[in-house]
Enzyme design. Structure first.
Site, short mmCIF file in Angstrom:
data_model
loop_
_atom_site.label_atom_id
_atom_site.label_comp_id
_atom_site.label_asym_id
_atom_site.label_seq_id
_atom_site.Cartn_x
_atom_site.Cartn_y
_atom_site.Cartn_z
N ASP A 80 -51.56 5.39 -39.33
CA ASP A 80 -51.56 5.37 -37.87
C ASP A 80 -52.98 5.52 -37.32
O ASP A 80 -53.79 6.27 -37.86
CB ASP A 80 -50.69 6.50 -37.33
CG ASP A 80 -49.23 6.33 -37.71
OD1 ASP A 80 -48.92 6.53 -38.90
OD2 ASP A 80 -48.42 6.00 -36.84
N ARG A 81 -53.23 4.83 -36.22
CA ARG A 81 -54.54 4.95 -35.57
C ARG A 81 -54.63 6.25 -34.78
O ARG A 81 -55.58 7.02 -34.94
CB ARG A 81 -54.77 3.76 -34.64
CG ARG A 81 -56.13 3.80 -33.94
CD ARG A 81 -56.28 2.64 -32.96
NE ARG A 81 -57.61 2.59 -32.40
CZ ARG A 81 -58.03 3.32 -31.35
NH1 ARG A 81 -57.17 4.15 -30.76
NH2 ARG A 81 -59.26 3.21 -30.90
#
Length: 330
Positions: A80-81
């Site tokens: 995930d960013r």
């Protein structure tokens, strides 16, 4: 084409409400790569902690720092960013010796461990991911929430593809539809893979939604393909006997759905789609309908809930959280 996410939820009512990912520190991921590193070889492995940046971007930064082609940088999974994540990258550096290399320094990521090894890190090579998720300003019936967490501990939950697979506002599905109609022609290999992955996710979620509706997502039925827990091994069930039922109850085996490929029955209705999938060499495979959530623990801290879990590769922690909470942003 739809995502079918809401149809894969076990409980439509009495879900708690909580603020999700209000800051990167609210979603912490650590990749489990249980390798015995050789201490020598032409591949430098870096365990990197990154904050608020995506995996592919870090890989490009490492290629630039070590002056190698992007293909010589490997990683196992996309993280995930909007999170704090720890994961490994490998960089191929022929002739490298222990202690003869520099380590990058960057404000958005940092190296926390490094090793030499004789093999490149390829996609899907890590065994699991550990998640620590904080939900803020939680409202709802705590007793119901506790009961549902206990249920997931014992039985698992539906293993759907969450919204990340479909892109912001289902962008990947919209692009996919345009591609199938011939309105666009993606040039980049990565984008083609992304769009076909969204297709497979949509079809899988539709299958899973039917099983959730019939309360059979965790039960093995005659004719099912089942997957052994913690592996990619699978076999077909000709007859459901007591041994099979017991193995399913103990989460040793899980019923599985099809991830469509070029030869799947699904694509027979669209000649153009079949051509696209054959051209991209997309092979049919399977994914478990049930997600076995390991080491699930939870703690109520004032208005916040802290939830920890270990998931196999390809599973979505946000999907587990979505079973329990109606999610709000900042």
């Amino acid at each position: 084409m739809q995502t079918y996410i809401n149809d894969c939820l076990l409980w439509q009512d009495k879900r708690a409400t909580g603020m999700f990912k209000s800051c990167p520190e609210d979603f912490v991921v650590e990749e489990g790569l249980d390798w015995d590193f050789k201490g020598q070889g032409e591949h430098l492995f870096l365990q990197i902690e990154k904050t608020n940046c995506n995996t592919a971007w870090v890989a490009k930064q490492l290629a630039r720092f070590y002056k190698v082609p992007p293909r010589d940088v490997g990683y196992s999974g996309l993280k995930d960013r909007q999170a704090v994540t720890k994961q490994y990258f490998s960089i191929r550096l022929p002739g490298i010796k222990p202690g003869s290399y520099e380590l990058p320094e960057h404000k958005e990521y940092r190296v926390i461990a490094h090793h030499l090894h004789d093999k490149k890190l390829k996609r899907g090579y890590h065994q699991y991911n550990d998640f620590t998720v904080r939900l803020r300003d939680v409202t709802g019936d705590h007793a119901v929430l506790q009961q549902r967490l206990a249920f997931i501990c014992q039985h698992g939950c539906p293993n759907f593809f969450d919204s990340q697979r479909f892109g912001h506002n289902k962008h990947n599905l919209h692009r996919l539809s345009a591609w199938i109609k011939g309105d666009i022609e993606p040039r980049k290999r990565d984008e083609k893979g992304l769009l076909l992955s969204a297709l497979r996710a949509s079809v899988f979620n539709r299958q899973l939604a039917e099983r959730v509706k019939k309360n059979s997502w965790q039960r093995v039925l005659t004719g099912d393909t089942v997957i052994l827990d913690g592996s990619n091994s699978r076999f077909q069930i000709e007859k459901v006997d007591e041994i099979i039922r017991r193995r399913a109850v103990h989460k040793d085996i899980h019923p599985a759905g099809v991830l469509v490929g070029a030869d799947s029955d699904f694509v027979g209705n669209s000649e153009r789609l079949a051509i696209l999938m054959r051209r991209e060499h997309l092979q049919e495979s399977y994914r478990s309908f049930r997600l076995n959530v390991r080491q699930l623990k939870w703690d109520c801290q004032g208005k916040d809930w802290l939830i920890r879990m270990r998931l196999p590769t390809g599973a979505y922690a946000s999907g587990v959280i979505r079973q329990l909470f109606r999610l709000t942003g900042k």
